[in-house]
Design a protein around this motif. Structure first.
Motif: not given
Ligand SMILES: CC(C)(COP(=O)(O)OP(=O)(O)OC[C@H]1O[C@@H](n2cnc3c(N)ncnc32)[C@H](O)[C@@H]1OP(=O)(O)O)[C@@H](O)C(=O)NCCC(=O)NCCS
Length: 186
Positions: A97, A105, A107
């Motif tokens: 994902m 960040r 959602k």
């Molecule tokens: C992991 C990933 C998919 C999260 O997506 P996102 O859209 O940024 O996440 P969300 O905004 O829905 O976050 C939901 C909650 O998760 C937690 N969270 C998400 N990213 C975070 C971060 N970088 N640091 C700390 N908490 C985090 C928080 O609790 C957040 O809620 P909040 O913003 O109210 O604090 C994104 O960081 C990403 O694409 N990373 C690179 C690829 C990767 O590592 N994928 C996963 C392994 S396959």
């Protein structure tokens, strides 16, 4: 009627929907930007176009994208695993994902995951598994925020393979003997 603030006006509408065949290249290229070898040096799973096509052709119901103004800014690729003799028999597995850095960040990851979870629940899945590198703090925080708990710690070991000195010397000799061919001697 409540008027929108300028910040609200600027935000594009983001739709979470099932992935379609035309989304495959965009998902692949977004993954290429996110799963870089710099950030994940010993990637135990490799991101390539077959990951996208394989999950899409075998489990399209569990492949979702986030689209903002016609551009793919996030995705989740998942599947189910059948395990006879285990408590839940059928598990969901979040394989990949990602959310575009400029949309993180906000959602989107949560919306993608929630929609996937609904699909899995409807299909009788009662436990979902996700894995990521131990150093991927963002992903670990994300999965924890979505209710995952750390079940077990995998340790990945790596070994660099080297040719034997004898073979390397043989190759060098062959190159000196016929430098124009550049042929490999092994
Ligand atoms: C992991 C990933 C998919 C999260 O997506 P996102 O859209 O940024 O996440 P969300 O905004 O829905 O976050 C939901 C909650 O998760 C937690 N969270 C998400 N990213 C975070 C971060 N970088 N640091 C700390 N908490 C985090 C928080 O609790 C957040 O809620 P909040 O913003 O109210 O604090 C994104 O960081 C990403 O694409 N990373 C690179 C690829 C990767 O590592 N994928 C996963 C392994 S396959």
């Amino acid at each position: 009627m409540k008027s929108e603030s300028p910040a609200e006006k600027k935000k594009p509408d983001i739709v979470i929907r099932e992935m379609e065949i035309d989304d495959l290249p965009s998902v692949y290229h977004l993954g290429e930007r996110l799963f870089t070898s710099e950030d994940l040096p010993i990637l135990y799973r490799t991101w390539d176009q077959y990951e996208v096509t394989d999950y899409y052709s075998s489990d399209s119901d569990y492949c979702l994208v986030a689209e903002a103004n016609g551009i793919i800014v996030g995705f989740v690729l998942a599947t189910t695993i059948e395990k006879e003799g285990t408590a839940w028999k059928r598990y969901g597995y979040v394989a990949w994902m990602g959310v575009d850095e400029s949309f993180q960040r906000r959602k989107l990851g949560r919306r993608l995951y929630k929609k996937l979870e609904e699909e899995l629940l409807e299909d009788g899945v009662r436990m979902v598994i996700a894995d990521t590198e131990g150093g991927n703090a963002d992903a670990i925080s994300f999965f924890k925020a979505e209710g995952f708990s750390r079940r077990s710690e995998h340790v990945w070991l790596a070994k660099t393979l080297q040719r034997s000195a004898k073979k390397a010397a043989k190759r060098k000799r062959a190159q000196v003997a016929s430098p124009e061919t550049g042929e490999r001697a092994d």
